[in-house]
Design a protein around this motif. Structure first.
Motif, PDB file in Angstrom:
ATOM      1  N   TYR A  46      -0.374  10.159   1.416  1.00 38.50           N
ATOM      2  CA  TYR A  46      -1.234   9.628   2.475  1.00 38.50           C
ATOM      3  C   TYR A  46      -1.335   8.119   2.310  1.00 38.50           C
ATOM      4  CZ  TYR A  46      -2.805  14.378   3.621  1.00 38.50           C
ATOM      5  OH  TYR A  46      -2.859  15.693   4.013  1.00 38.50           O
ATOM      6  N   CYS A  47      -0.868   7.359   3.291  1.00 35.08           N
ATOM      7  CA  CYS A  47      -0.841   5.890   3.195  1.00 35.08           C
ATOM      8  C   CYS A  47      -1.915   5.256   4.070  1.00 35.08           C
ATOM      9  CB  CYS A  47       0.514   5.348   3.643  1.00 35.08           C
ATOM     10  SG  CYS A  47       1.913   5.951   2.689  1.00 35.08           S
ATOM     11  N   GLN A  48      -2.751   4.415   3.472  1.00 31.30           N
ATOM     12  CA  GLN A  48      -3.585   3.510   4.257  1.00 31.30           C
ATOM     13  C   GLN A  48      -2.647   2.456   4.869  1.00 31.30           C
ATOM     14  OE1 GLN A  48      -6.638   4.805   3.907  1.00 31.30           O
ATOM     15  NE2 GLN A  48      -6.006   6.008   2.133  1.00 31.30           N
ATOM     16  N   ASP A  49      -3.124   1.718   5.857  1.00 29.66           N
ATOM     17  CA  ASP A  49      -2.236   0.736   6.520  1.00 29.66           C
ATOM     18  C   ASP A  49      -0.908   1.393   6.866  1.00 29.66           C
ATOM     19  OD1 ASP A  49      -3.744  -1.825   6.457  1.00 29.66           O
ATOM     20  OD2 ASP A  49      -3.627  -1.576   4.287  1.00 29.66           O
ATOM     21  N   GLY A  50      -0.998   2.573   7.489  1.00 29.50           N
ATOM     22  CA  GLY A  50       0.201   3.384   7.685  1.00 29.50           C
ATOM     23  C   GLY A  50       1.334   2.674   8.398  1.00 29.50           C
ATOM     24  N   ASN A  51       1.023   1.906   9.436  1.00 25.08           N
ATOM     25  CA  ASN A  51       2.094   1.214  10.158  1.00 25.08           C
ATOM     26  C   ASN A  51       2.813   0.218   9.264  1.00 25.08           C
ATOM     27  OD1 ASN A  51       1.648   2.606  12.551  1.00 25.08           O
ATOM     28  ND2 ASN A  51       0.117   1.143  13.259  1.00 25.08           N
ATOM     29  N   ASP A  52       2.068  -0.483   8.402  1.00 23.23           N
ATOM     30  CA  ASP A  52       2.690  -1.447   7.496  1.00 23.23           C
ATOM     31  C   ASP A  52       3.602  -0.747   6.484  1.00 23.23           C
ATOM     32  OD1 ASP A  52       1.320  -3.410   8.800  1.00 23.23           O
ATOM     33  OD2 ASP A  52      -0.076  -3.866   7.171  1.00 23.23           O
ATOM     34  N   PHE A  53       3.170   0.404   5.972  1.00 27.17           N
ATOM     35  CA  PHE A  53       4.008   1.141   5.025  1.00 27.17           C
ATOM     36  C   PHE A  53       5.338   1.537   5.665  1.00 27.17           C
ATOM     37  CE2 PHE A  53       0.628   1.423   1.959  1.00 27.17           C
ATOM     38  CZ  PHE A  53       1.256   1.733   0.759  1.00 27.17           C
ATOM     39  N   PHE A  54       5.300   1.903   6.944  1.00 29.59           N
ATOM     40  CA  PHE A  54       6.530   2.316   7.625  1.00 29.59           C
ATOM     41  C   PHE A  54       7.390   1.128   8.041  1.00 29.59           C
ATOM     42  CE2 PHE A  54       4.424   6.471   8.169  1.00 29.59           C
ATOM     43  CZ  PHE A  54       5.482   7.300   7.864  1.00 29.59           C
ATOM     44  N   THR A  55       6.773   0.046   8.520  1.00 30.56           N
ATOM     45  CA  THR A  55       7.570  -1.079   9.032  1.00 30.56           C
ATOM     46  C   THR A  55       7.923  -2.059   7.921  1.00 30.56           C
ATOM     47  OG1 THR A  55       5.521  -2.196   9.706  1.00 30.56           O
ATOM     48  CG2 THR A  55       6.665  -0.896  11.367  1.00 30.56           C
ATOM     49  N   MET A  56       6.943  -2.645   7.277  1.00 32.84           N
ATOM     50  CA  MET A  56       7.221  -3.653   6.240  1.00 32.84           C
ATOM     51  C   MET A  56       7.550  -3.027   4.892  1.00 32.84           C
ATOM     52  SD  MET A  56       4.586  -6.705   7.245  1.00 32.84           S
ATOM     53  CE  MET A  56       3.164  -5.729   7.662  1.00 32.84           C
ATOM     54  N   GLY A  57       6.969  -1.868   4.617  1.00 30.96           N
ATOM     55  CA  GLY A  57       7.270  -1.184   3.355  1.00 30.96           C
ATOM     56  C   GLY A  57       8.540  -0.351   3.410  1.00 30.96           C
ATOM     57  N   ARG A  58       8.974   0.008   4.627  1.00 29.66           N
ATOM     58  CA  ARG A  58      10.179   0.814   4.839  1.00 29.66           C
ATOM     59  C   ARG A  58      10.132   2.114   4.025  1.00 29.66           C
ATOM     60  NH1 ARG A  58      14.825  -1.240   3.211  1.00 29.66           N
ATOM     61  NH2 ARG A  58      16.098  -0.447   4.912  1.00 29.66           N
ATOM     62  N   ILE A  59       8.950   2.704   3.947  1.00 30.84           N
ATOM     63  CA  ILE A  59       8.768   3.842   3.053  1.00 30.84           C
ATOM     64  C   ILE A  59       9.585   5.056   3.479  1.00 30.84           C
ATOM     65  CG2 ILE A  59       6.673   4.726   4.206  1.00 30.84           C
ATOM     66  CD1 ILE A  59       5.633   5.425   1.344  1.00 30.84           C
ATOM     67  N   ALA A  60       9.810   5.235   4.805  1.00 31.16           N
ATOM     68  CA  ALA A  60      10.598   6.393   5.250  1.00 31.16           C
ATOM     69  C   ALA A  60      12.059   6.256   4.831  1.00 31.16           C
ATOM     70  CB  ALA A  60      10.483   6.552   6.764  1.00 31.16           C
ATOM     71  N   THR A  61      12.611   5.059   4.978  1.00 31.26           N
ATOM     72  CA  THR A  61      13.993   4.822   4.561  1.00 31.26           C
ATOM     73  C   THR A  61      14.128   4.977   3.047  1.00 31.26           C
ATOM     74  OG1 THR A  61      14.276   3.298   6.410  1.00 31.26           O
ATOM     75  CG2 THR A  61      15.884   3.155   4.630  1.00 31.26           C
ATOM     76  N   ILE A  62      13.149   4.445   2.311  1.00 30.19           N
ATOM     77  CA  ILE A  62      13.163   4.565   0.842  1.00 30.19           C
ATOM     78  C   ILE A  62      13.092   6.037   0.432  1.00 30.19           C
ATOM     79  CG2 ILE A  62      11.782   4.130  -1.235  1.00 30.19           C
ATOM     80  CD1 ILE A  62      11.074   1.370   0.071  1.00 30.19           C
ATOM     81  N   ALA A  63      12.209   6.797   1.101  1.00 28.16           N
ATOM     82  CA  ALA A  63      12.077   8.219   0.768  1.00 28.16           C
ATOM     83  C   ALA A  63      13.379   8.958   1.038  1.00 28.16           C
ATOM     84  CB  ALA A  63      10.936   8.827   1.576  1.00 28.16           C
ATOM     85  N   ASN A  64      14.006   8.713   2.188  1.00 23.81           N
ATOM     86  CA  ASN A  64      15.303   9.348   2.477  1.00 23.81           C
ATOM     87  C   ASN A  64      16.307   9.058   1.375  1.00 23.81           C
ATOM     88  OD1 ASN A  64      14.548  10.505   4.875  1.00 23.81           O
ATOM     89  ND2 ASN A  64      15.891   9.277   6.173  1.00 23.81           N
ATOM     90  N   GLN A  65      16.358   7.797   0.971  1.00 24.35           N
ATOM     91  CA  GLN A  65      17.330   7.391  -0.048  1.00 24.35           C
ATOM     92  C   GLN A  65      17.061   8.103  -1.372  1.00 24.35           C
ATOM     93  OE1 GLN A  65      17.816   3.189  -0.110  1.00 24.35           O
ATOM     94  NE2 GLN A  65      19.437   3.227  -1.639  1.00 24.35           N
ATOM     95  N   LEU A  66      15.808   8.164  -1.786  1.00 25.19           N
ATOM     96  CA  LEU A  66      15.463   8.812  -3.058  1.00 25.19           C
ATOM     97  C   LEU A  66      15.751  10.310  -3.016  1.00 25.19           C
ATOM     98  CD1 LEU A  66      12.092   6.967  -3.737  1.00 25.19           C
ATOM     99  CD2 LEU A  66      14.194   6.700  -5.068  1.00 25.19           C
ATOM    100  N   ILE A  67      15.475  10.932  -1.880  1.00 26.72           N
ATOM    101  CA  ILE A  67      15.688  12.381  -1.756  1.00 26.72           C
ATOM    102  C   ILE A  67      17.182  12.699  -1.695  1.00 26.72           C
ATOM    103  CG2 ILE A  67      15.357  14.351  -0.195  1.00 26.72           C
ATOM    104  CD1 ILE A  67      12.598  12.940   0.554  1.00 26.72           C
ATOM    105  N   LEU A  68      17.930  11.909  -0.921  1.00 32.00           N
ATOM    106  CA  LEU A  68      19.359  12.207  -0.727  1.00 32.00           C
ATOM    107  C   LEU A  68      20.223  11.722  -1.881  1.00 32.00           C
ATOM    108  CD1 LEU A  68      19.565  11.285   3.062  1.00 32.00           C
ATOM    109  CD2 LEU A  68      19.721  13.592   2.097  1.00 32.00           C
TER     110      LEU A  68
END
Length: 243
Positions: A43-65
């Motif tokens: 659960y991320c506070q500042d959710g939009n920032d985590f997705f846009t500036m943090g690129r957390i979804a791309t990072i998660a894909n990379q770590l999982i794959l």
């Protein structure tokens, strides 16, 4: 690289009686997502920032794959910039209402709609700066719900230190912290603060209370340029890899 950028992100509006309006959230679903399985959740506070500036979804894909990390779901909770300090600061006028929304409305909403695990060990609260502060306070207030906190340059000032001191032990809490060594005079809505000093002070207070603590200081300032680089290690800390 193409697999990393194929991200599945759902958009939700969570109704609330505690907040002025419904709250927008983004929900990242991992590669191979299957509703018959169950997933840990960040659960991320500042959710939009985590997705846009943090690129957390791309990072998660990379770590999982790439690294075989256990798949997990990410819930990014949006925030209105004009209300951010009042919601996230322990002294903020909307802080209590925001925390009630989080525990009483957001968590049940997500758990009704997505196959997330419901035990505290399978939930991670993540936040940057004041987002890290409200993440820690949510855990301190609700140990039956949250035992894992990921704090990127958390704004852990005197109110937070007082709250830590109130507990006889925090040996149930797992906390991952990073702060940038250039964060010695960060201008915030509440004044200018030496985040290095305050994070070091918080580290000592948490250590005294037997928190399971991963603490690091890295070159960098109070910006997503630092935090994005540290997110992979933060996620590795909480989720096992199998490759």
């Amino acid at each position: 690289m193409s697999d990393y950028v194929k991200r599945t992100i759902m958009k939700e509006e969570v109704p609330s009686i505690h907040l002025d309006t419904p709250r927008s959230v983004k929900v990242y679903l991992p590669p191979g997502y299957n509703e018959l399985l169950s997933y840990p959740v960040v659960y991320c506070q500042d959710g939009n920032d985590f997705f846009t500036m943090g690129r957390i979804a791309t990072i998660a894909n990379q770590l999982i794959l790439e690294e075989g990390m256990e798949p997990f779901i990410i819930v990014g909770v949006s925030v209105d910039r004009s209300k951010r300090t009042s919601e996230y600061s322990p002294a903020g006028s909307r802080n209590a209402a925001y925390k009630r929304f989080f525990t009483q409305e957001l968590i049940p909403y997500i758990e009704e709609r997505y196959p997330v695990r419901r035990d505290p060990a399978s939930r991670v609260l993540a936040g940057d700066s004041l987002g890290g502060t409200v993440a820690l306070h949510l855990a301190l207030d609700n140990p039956e719900l949250f035992t894992n906190v990921l704090a990127l340059s958390g704004a852990f000032f005197q109110t937070t230190l007082d709250e830590i001191e109130r507990h006889s032990t925090l040996d149930w809490l797992h906390l991952w912290m990073v702060v940038g060594l250039d964060e010695t005079a960060v201008e915030t809505h509440m004044g200018t603060f030496d985040f290095v000093h305050w994070n070091r002070t918080a580290k000592e207070a948490l250590h005294t209370k037997q928190v399971v603590l991963s603490y690091s200081e890295k070159p960098g300032n109070h910006v997503w340029g630092l935090w994005q680089k540290e997110l992979p290690d933060a996620l590795r800390h909480f989720f096992p890899t199998y490759l």
